[in-house]
Scaffold this active site. Structure first.
Site, PDB file in Angstrom:
ATOM      1  N   TYR A 142      -7.058   7.563 -15.082  1.00  0.00           N
ATOM      2  CA  TYR A 142      -7.053   8.181 -13.560  1.00  0.00           C
ATOM      3  C   TYR A 142      -8.251   9.295 -13.656  1.00  0.00           C
ATOM      4  CZ  TYR A 142      -2.557   5.977 -12.880  1.00  0.00           C
ATOM      5  OH  TYR A 142      -1.555   4.836 -12.667  1.00  0.00           O
ATOM      6  N   PRO A 188       5.596   1.787  -4.740  1.00  0.00           N
ATOM      7  CA  PRO A 188       6.640   1.870  -3.835  1.00  0.00           C
ATOM      8  C   PRO A 188       6.521   1.809  -2.485  1.00  0.00           C
ATOM      9  CG  PRO A 188       6.529   3.979  -4.898  1.00  0.00           C
ATOM     10  CD  PRO A 188       5.421   3.402  -5.527  1.00  0.00           C
ATOM     11  N   GLY A 204       0.950   1.397  -2.184  1.00  0.00           N
ATOM     12  CA  GLY A 204      -0.292   1.585  -2.881  1.00  0.00           C
ATOM     13  C   GLY A 204      -1.590   1.357  -2.034  1.00  0.00           C
ATOM     14  N   PHE A 205      -2.324   0.510  -2.704  1.00  0.00           N
ATOM     15  CA  PHE A 205      -3.793   0.314  -1.647  1.00  0.00           C
ATOM     16  C   PHE A 205      -3.508  -0.626  -0.506  1.00  0.00           C
ATOM     17  CE2 PHE A 205      -5.319   1.420  -6.242  1.00  0.00           C
ATOM     18  CZ  PHE A 205      -5.826   2.415  -6.034  1.00  0.00           C
TER      19      PHE A 205
HETATM   20  N1  LIG Z   1       1.442   0.798 -13.995  1.00  0.00           N
HETATM   21  C1  LIG Z   1       0.364   0.730 -13.317  1.00  0.00           C
HETATM   22  O1  LIG Z   1      -0.332  -0.327 -13.535  1.00  0.00           O
HETATM   23  C2  LIG Z   1       0.367   1.244 -11.883  1.00  0.00           C
HETATM   24  C3  LIG Z   1      -0.522   0.983 -11.161  1.00  0.00           C
HETATM   25  C4  LIG Z   1      -0.742   1.567  -9.907  1.00  0.00           C
HETATM   26  C5  LIG Z   1      -0.115   2.907  -9.772  1.00  0.00           C
HETATM   27  N2  LIG Z   1       0.843   3.231 -10.820  1.00  0.00           N
HETATM   28  C6  LIG Z   1       1.610   4.523 -10.538  1.00  0.00           C
HETATM   29  O2  LIG Z   1       2.311   4.421  -9.319  1.00  0.00           O
HETATM   30  C7  LIG Z   1       2.066   5.565  -8.509  1.00  0.00           C
HETATM   31  C8  LIG Z   1       2.296   5.337  -7.123  1.00  0.00           C
HETATM   32  O3  LIG Z   1       1.129   4.441  -6.776  1.00  0.00           O
HETATM   33  P1  LIG Z   1       0.200   4.881  -5.535  1.00  0.00           P
HETATM   34  O4  LIG Z   1       0.292   6.545  -5.427  1.00  0.00           O
HETATM   35  O5  LIG Z   1      -0.985   4.256  -5.555  1.00  0.00           O
HETATM   36  O6  LIG Z   1       0.937   4.094  -4.600  1.00  0.00           O
HETATM   37  P2  LIG Z   1       2.198   4.672  -3.371  1.00  0.00           P
HETATM   38  O7  LIG Z   1       3.027   5.407  -3.848  1.00  0.00           O
HETATM   39  O8  LIG Z   1       2.854   3.335  -3.131  1.00  0.00           O
HETATM   40  O9  LIG Z   1       1.548   4.777  -1.839  1.00  0.00           O
HETATM   41  C9  LIG Z   1       0.636   5.924  -2.278  1.00  0.00           C
HETATM   42  C10 LIG Z   1      -0.092   6.062  -0.582  1.00  0.00           C
HETATM   43  O10 LIG Z   1       1.018   6.277   0.406  1.00  0.00           O
HETATM   44  C11 LIG Z   1       0.481   7.398   1.029  1.00  0.00           C
HETATM   45  N3  LIG Z   1       1.679   8.102   1.224  1.00  0.00           N
HETATM   46  C12 LIG Z   1       2.516   8.834   0.147  1.00  0.00           C
HETATM   47  N4  LIG Z   1       3.658   9.431   0.782  1.00  0.00           N
HETATM   48  C13 LIG Z   1       3.413   9.314   2.176  1.00  0.00           C
HETATM   49  C14 LIG Z   1       4.298   9.648   3.184  1.00  0.00           C
HETATM   50  N5  LIG Z   1       5.459  10.433   3.058  1.00  0.00           N
HETATM   51  N6  LIG Z   1       3.892   9.479   4.616  1.00  0.00           N
HETATM   52  C15 LIG Z   1       2.838   8.677   4.820  1.00  0.00           C
HETATM   53  N7  LIG Z   1       1.871   8.328   3.716  1.00  0.00           N
HETATM   54  C16 LIG Z   1       2.468   8.500   2.608  1.00  0.00           C
HETATM   55  C17 LIG Z   1      -0.319   8.169   0.284  1.00  0.00           C
HETATM   56  O11 LIG Z   1      -1.287   8.752   1.045  1.00  0.00           O
HETATM   57  P3  LIG Z   1      -1.519  10.514   1.078  1.00  0.00           P
HETATM   58  O12 LIG Z   1      -2.083  10.740  -0.266  1.00  0.00           O
HETATM   59  O13 LIG Z   1      -2.176  10.693   2.282  1.00  0.00           O
HETATM   60  O14 LIG Z   1       0.047  10.902   1.157  1.00  0.00           O
HETATM   61  C18 LIG Z   1      -1.189   7.025  -0.571  1.00  0.00           C
HETATM   62  O15 LIG Z   1      -2.120   6.497   0.046  1.00  0.00           O
HETATM   63  C19 LIG Z   1       0.607   6.168  -9.120  1.00  0.00           C
HETATM   64  O16 LIG Z   1       0.700   7.430  -8.728  1.00  0.00           O
HETATM   65  C20 LIG Z   1       0.642   5.921 -10.586  1.00  0.00           C
HETATM   66  O17 LIG Z   1       1.204   6.801 -10.992  1.00  0.00           O
HETATM   67  C21 LIG Z   1       1.066   2.548 -11.907  1.00  0.00           C
END
Ligand SMILES: NC(=O)c1ccc[n+]([C@@H]2O[C@H](COP(=O)([O-])OP(=O)(O)OC[C@H]3O[C@@H](n4cnc5c(N)ncnc54)[C@H](OP(=O)(O)O)[C@@H]3O)[C@@H](O)[C@H]2O)c1
Length: 278
Positions: free
Chosen positions: A59, A202, A205-206
């Site tokens: 990252y 959760p 993501g994107f």
């Molecule tokens: N093992 C793998 O291959 C893999 C792949 C991808 C990700 N990951 C891990 O999984 C974690 C989670 O993934 P992620 O952050 O991409 O996806 P996520 O948790 O599903 O969603 C994050 C998105 O949701 C928004 N968000 C978060 N909380 C919110 C809320 N309370 N209200 C409204 N919007 C909200 C965030 O925007 P804001 O910033 O505006 O809050 C961001 O755009 C990553 O940080 C990484 O550590 C692992």
């Protein structure tokens, strides 16, 4: 109350953790728009009791780990930082599978996080196929004391079995949420064996979760859709942990507060129980 799951004596993780990917720039590439807010997010997560911090040196690359170090080092005793290896970033930010040079990847994480031993490392695989060679390399580094615990990410049940035949696996980190439920059988099998299942993306993501039913259920509970989606995951199985990512302190607080949300049976039924909502 953000309950914890004990996956090993020295690996006690809050079920709502924090995923640090959003702390780098767009597409997890380059520096963040607001580094000071990134530092505040991390410190707030720890203040609120989060002990599960998920990151990777890819990252940024290195950006997220360096912000974690700036914000939190020396690390509180209860905090566990989980990282992952197996990819590298191209000059344009592309995500390139790279199950090579794993020793160098582990050392980059050690250096950028400022630690002598990594609490836990996931081998992030790119698709089906044998993971024996790269996972065996990580197992050797675990035996040497560079890593305490191992996990696997983006894997099938067959790959989990292959890894477990080589070294203990404390958790599996796969894409799973209200809208993507391919891993239902795997989650239940891992729960029976005392292995954690970490849901990445959760909140979608994107591709943020979007569902009229989710919005309606959330409104009926006086919660946000994001909190409802997290609470649904926590109720889905006792071995599920979530690592929602955010770049905002306000969203972080909302996400952690989801630990106090219980979905009644009719809400779970409306969200589709074990099948995706229509
Ligand atoms: N093992 C793998 O291959 C893999 C792949 C991808 C990700 N990951 C891990 O999984 C974690 C989670 O993934 P992620 O952050 O991409 O996806 P996520 O948790 O599903 O969603 C994050 C998105 O949701 C928004 N968000 C978060 N909380 C919110 C809320 N309370 N209200 C409204 N919007 C909200 C965030 O925007 P804001 O910033 O505006 O809050 C961001 O755009 C990553 O940080 C990484 O550590 C692992």
């Amino acid at each position: 109350m953000n309950d914890s799951l004990e996956l090993a004596k020295d690996l006690v993780l809050t079920r709502i953790g924090y995923g640090a990917m959003q702390l780098a720039g767009p597409n997890a590439f380059g520096p963040p728009r607001d580094r000071a807010e990134a530092v505040r997010v991390l410190r707030t997560a720890v203040e609120l009791g989060v002990t599960h911090l998920d990151t990777s040196d890819f990252y940024g690359p290195a950006v997220t780990n360096e912000i974690i170090r700036e914000a939190l080092h020396p690390y509180p005793g209860s905090l566990r930082i989980v990282t992952k290896v197996g990819f590298r970033r191209g000059p344009d930010g592309s995500w390139d599978p790279w199950p090579h040079d794993l020793r160098a990847q582990v050392h980059a994480n050690l250096e950028h996080l400022g630690v002598d031993t990594l609490d836990a490392v996931n081998l992030r695989v790119a698709g089906p196929g044998s993971l024996a060679e790269p996972f065996g390399e990580l197992a050797a580094m675990r035996d040497e004391g560079l890593i305490r615990h191992l996990g696997v990410s983006n894997v099938t049940a067959g790959q989990v079995a292959e890894a477990r035949a080589i070294a203990p696996v404390v958790f599996v980190q796969n894409l799973y949420n209200l809208a993507v439920r391919h891993d239902d059988a795997l989650i239940d099998a891992l729960a029976a064996d005392g292995i954690g299942f970490v849901s990445f993306f959760p909140l979608g993501g994107f591709s943020p979760l979007q569902s009229a039913v989710l919005d309606e259920v959330a409104a009926s509970l006086g919660a946000t859709p994001q909190q409802t989606a997290l609470a649904w995951l926590l109720q889905r199985s006792p071995n599920i942990l979530v690592i929602p990512g955010t770049s905002s302190v306000a969203h972080l607080r909302e996400n952690i507060a989801a630990a106090g949300l219980t979905l009644p049976a009719d809400a779970v039924a409306r969200l589709g129980g074990q099948t995706p909502p229509q």
